[in-house]
Design an enzyme around this catalytic site. Structure first.
Site, PDB file in Angstrom:
ATOM      1  N   LYS A 213       0.836  -1.197   0.000  1.00 56.90           N
ATOM      2  CA  LYS A 213       0.000   0.000   0.000  1.00 56.90           C
ATOM      3  C   LYS A 213       0.879   1.257   0.000  1.00 56.90           C
ATOM      4  O   LYS A 213       2.002   1.259   0.523  1.00 56.90           O
ATOM      5  CB  LYS A 213      -0.905   0.014   1.236  1.00 56.90           C
ATOM      6  CG  LYS A 213      -1.964  -1.087   1.251  1.00 56.90           C
ATOM      7  CD  LYS A 213      -2.957  -0.914   0.112  1.00 56.90           C
ATOM      8  CE  LYS A 213      -4.114  -1.890   0.204  1.00 56.90           C
ATOM      9  NZ  LYS A 213      -5.035  -1.603   1.304  1.00 56.90           N
TER      10      LYS A 213
ATOM     11  N   GLN B  77       0.489 -12.596  11.065  1.00 54.15           N
ATOM     12  CA  GLN B  77      -0.110 -12.403   9.752  1.00 54.15           C
ATOM     13  C   GLN B  77       1.057 -12.192   8.799  1.00 54.15           C
ATOM     14  O   GLN B  77       2.188 -11.957   9.248  1.00 54.15           O
ATOM     15  CB  GLN B  77      -1.035 -11.188   9.753  1.00 54.15           C
ATOM     16  CG  GLN B  77      -0.300  -9.893  10.127  1.00 54.15           C
ATOM     17  CD  GLN B  77      -1.223  -8.806  10.611  1.00 54.15           C
ATOM     18  OE1 GLN B  77      -2.238  -9.072  11.233  1.00 54.15           O
ATOM     19  NE2 GLN B  77      -0.871  -7.559  10.316  1.00 54.15           N
TER      20      GLN B  77
ATOM     21  N   ASP C 275      -2.570  -6.202   1.186  1.00 55.52           N
ATOM     22  CA  ASP C 275      -1.155  -6.438   1.454  1.00 55.52           C
ATOM     23  C   ASP C 275      -0.915  -7.361   2.642  1.00 55.52           C
ATOM     24  O   ASP C 275       0.239  -7.595   3.019  1.00 55.52           O
ATOM     25  CB  ASP C 275      -0.432  -5.105   1.689  1.00 55.52           C
ATOM     26  CG  ASP C 275      -1.060  -4.283   2.820  1.00 55.52           C
ATOM     27  OD1 ASP C 275      -2.254  -4.510   3.132  1.00 55.52           O
ATOM     28  OD2 ASP C 275      -0.372  -3.426   3.384  1.00 55.52           O
TER      29      ASP C 275
ATOM     30  N   ASP D  28      -0.585  -8.414  18.655  1.00 53.47           N
ATOM     31  CA  ASP D  28      -1.522  -7.715  17.782  1.00 53.47           C
ATOM     32  C   ASP D  28      -2.750  -8.590  17.512  1.00 53.47           C
ATOM     33  O   ASP D  28      -2.633  -9.730  17.063  1.00 53.47           O
ATOM     34  CB  ASP D  28      -0.811  -7.383  16.464  1.00 53.47           C
ATOM     35  CG  ASP D  28      -1.655  -6.507  15.557  1.00 53.47           C
ATOM     36  OD1 ASP D  28      -1.853  -5.330  15.904  1.00 53.47           O
ATOM     37  OD2 ASP D  28      -2.102  -7.003  14.515  1.00 53.47           O
ATOM     38  N   ASN D  29      -3.929  -8.050  17.812  1.00 49.79           N
ATOM     39  CA  ASN D  29      -5.197  -8.735  17.517  1.00 49.79           C
ATOM     40  C   ASN D  29      -5.251 -10.192  18.012  1.00 49.79           C
ATOM     41  O   ASN D  29      -5.564 -11.109  17.243  1.00 49.79           O
ATOM     42  CB  ASN D  29      -5.480  -8.711  16.019  1.00 49.79           C
ATOM     43  CG  ASN D  29      -5.856  -7.327  15.527  1.00 49.79           C
ATOM     44  OD1 ASN D  29      -6.443  -6.536  16.252  1.00 49.79           O
ATOM     45  ND2 ASN D  29      -5.500  -7.023  14.289  1.00 49.79           N
TER      46      ASN D  29
ATOM     47  N   GLU E  67      -3.420  -6.756  22.768  1.00 50.62           N
ATOM     48  CA  GLU E  67      -4.014  -5.581  22.143  1.00 50.62           C
ATOM     49  C   GLU E  67      -5.253  -6.051  21.395  1.00 50.62           C
ATOM     50  O   GLU E  67      -5.150  -6.675  20.338  1.00 50.62           O
ATOM     51  CB  GLU E  67      -3.012  -4.922  21.188  1.00 50.62           C
ATOM     52  CG  GLU E  67      -3.544  -3.693  20.455  1.00 50.62           C
ATOM     53  CD  GLU E  67      -4.317  -4.045  19.182  1.00 50.62           C
ATOM     54  OE1 GLU E  67      -5.254  -3.278  18.867  1.00 50.62           O
ATOM     55  OE2 GLU E  67      -4.015  -5.046  18.529  1.00 50.62           O
TER      56      GLU E  67
END
Length: 425
Positions: free
Chosen positions: A254, A314, A349, A385-386, A414
């Site tokens: 991106k 990810q 992405d 993360d997540n 988070e």
């Protein structure tokens, strides 16, 4: 624990009840948390039928220990008990409670209310029968003292002297030490995760290393970050949190402000992890080398600070895992890999990992190895993360496995999700 205190009759059903144990999370399904050196105060209700007196004990053991340490709990009144222990090591501690009828103390309370001399002498003989088994299990001076107590209660005729014998709290505490534990009940082992002080409270400063350069237009490095540590410490922070420091994917990269097509010079999102240079255990070449990262970690520790890393499970489309393990990613009906999205938002992405894969064991191990790699490099804090988009069972397994070798590692979740999910995390 002294074997003499174990139950002597396996056929005797438990006579006591233990309820309302604290601290516990979901009745012991998950670990309560404490900081090393902080007392763990344990409370519970322990009682039996009728007017019988009870005695509650607290057992506890450190990580890796097989035997329990044990102490008698303090009676608070109204069937409530309290005890505490102070962990002096990191890791998963355990505690367990037991409760049983205290026949000796029950007898002493009843005996103190007796008035008729004949009744006193007969009741004293009952007391002798209770003390006798303790004497038979004792050794050395304890055995001799308890034998004399039992003999006195059985043979003494003077009611006043019998009362004096029954009032000897020290002697009866010794008898209780060797008493059988017939009818004792015990709880499951409750876990307590003991962590370092910064797991309770720390001050985090988020810093993008690529933006840490002292002049405009230059990509920042780990060396630039290290030069800023004194300034950050002076602001009162003790943890410097770095978003992902790994190679950034070039496929579907991106541009600025999330435009779909990147222009020349656009660096991409750090959370689009992985490219030809490597994946989650590689470092973006513009930031420096692994040796430079190690130097930054050491520099932080010399200042009483630490470096926290981002764990984002990810990948970018050109992450090595996409070709090596295509089964770890979900396919769409047109055969393409499902990218991350939150309709109408699209994140072409980034590829989410498919935790429903049949190859989940290998996937879990690979993700564990990522965290273990950075823990070996001195990272003791991870911002995850997540985490709410991955199975709870995975996190439970991963954290336990990491703590097996690195009990000082702290995980910060988070997550923007529902209260029950956040509580479970």
């Amino acid at each position: 624990m002294n074997d003499a205190r174990k139950p002597q009759r396996a056929d005797l059903a438990p006579e006591a009840v233990i309820e309302n144990v604290m601290p516990s999370v979901d009745a012991g399904r998950f670990a309560a948390k404490r900081v090393m050196g902080e007392p763990v105060e344990v409370t519970a209700d322990g009682f039996a039928h009728g007017h019988e007196k009870t005695l509650a004990t607290l057992r506890y053991r450190a990580p890796g220990e097989r035997e329990w340490s044990e102490l008698d709990m303090e009676f608070l009144g109204n069937d409530r008990w309290r005890g505490s222990f102070t962990p002096q090591a990191l890791g998963l501690w355990q505690f367990q409670l037991t409760c049983r009828v205290d026949y000796l103390e029950t007898w002493r309370e009843s005996f103190a209310r007796r008035i008729d001399p004949d009744d006193v002498r007969l009741a004293a003989r009952i007391g002798a029968e209770l003390v006798g088994p303790s004497a038979s299990r004792a050794t050395g001076p304890d055995k001799e003292r308890l034998a004399m107590l039992a003999k006195g209660l059985a043979g003494e005729k003077d009611a006043a002297k019998l009362r004096a014998l029954a009032q000897d709290a020290t002697a009866f505490a010794l008898a209780r030490k060797y008493a059988a534990r017939d009818g004792q009940c015990e709880t499951v082992a409750y876990p307590v995760l003991v962590e370092r002080a910064r797991a309770r409270f720390s001050s985090w400063y988020e810093l993008f290393p690529r933006s840490a350069a002292g002049e405009a237009g230059r990509h920042g490095t780990f060396e630039d970050v290290e030069e800023r540590l004194d300034e950050i410490a002076g602001l009162g922070f003790n943890v410097v949190y770095l978003p992902p420091i790994h190679p950034i994917g070039r496929v579907k990269r991106k541009g600025r402000n999330n435009v779909p097509v990147a222009e020349a010079g656009d660096v991409g999102s750090p959370w689009a992890i992985g490219a030809k240079e490597g994946g989650h255990t590689a470092i973006h070449p513009d930031l420096g080398t692994l040796a430079d990262f190690r130097h930054l970690v050491r520099g932080a520790k010399l200042r009483g600070m630490e470096i926290a890393m981002d764990i984002a499970f990810q990948v970018a489309p050109d992450h090595p895992w996409v070709n090596e393990h295509p089964e770890w990613f979900r396919k769409r009906p047109d055969g393409t890999i499902q990218y991350a999205e939150n309709p109408p938002k699209k994140y072409e992405d980034i590829y989410p990992i498919d935790f429903d894969t049949a190859d989940w064991r290998a996937l879990w191990q690979a993700l564990h190895d990522v965290v273990a790699f950075w823990a070996r490099e001195g990272v003791e804090a991870f911002r995850v993360d997540n985490p709410h988009t991955k199975p709870f069972a995975f996190w439970e397994w991963l954290i336990a496995e990491v703590h097996r070798d690195a009990p000082d590692v702290v995980f910060l979740a988070e997550a923007f999700t529902r209260p029950a999910v956040m509580s479970a995390l």
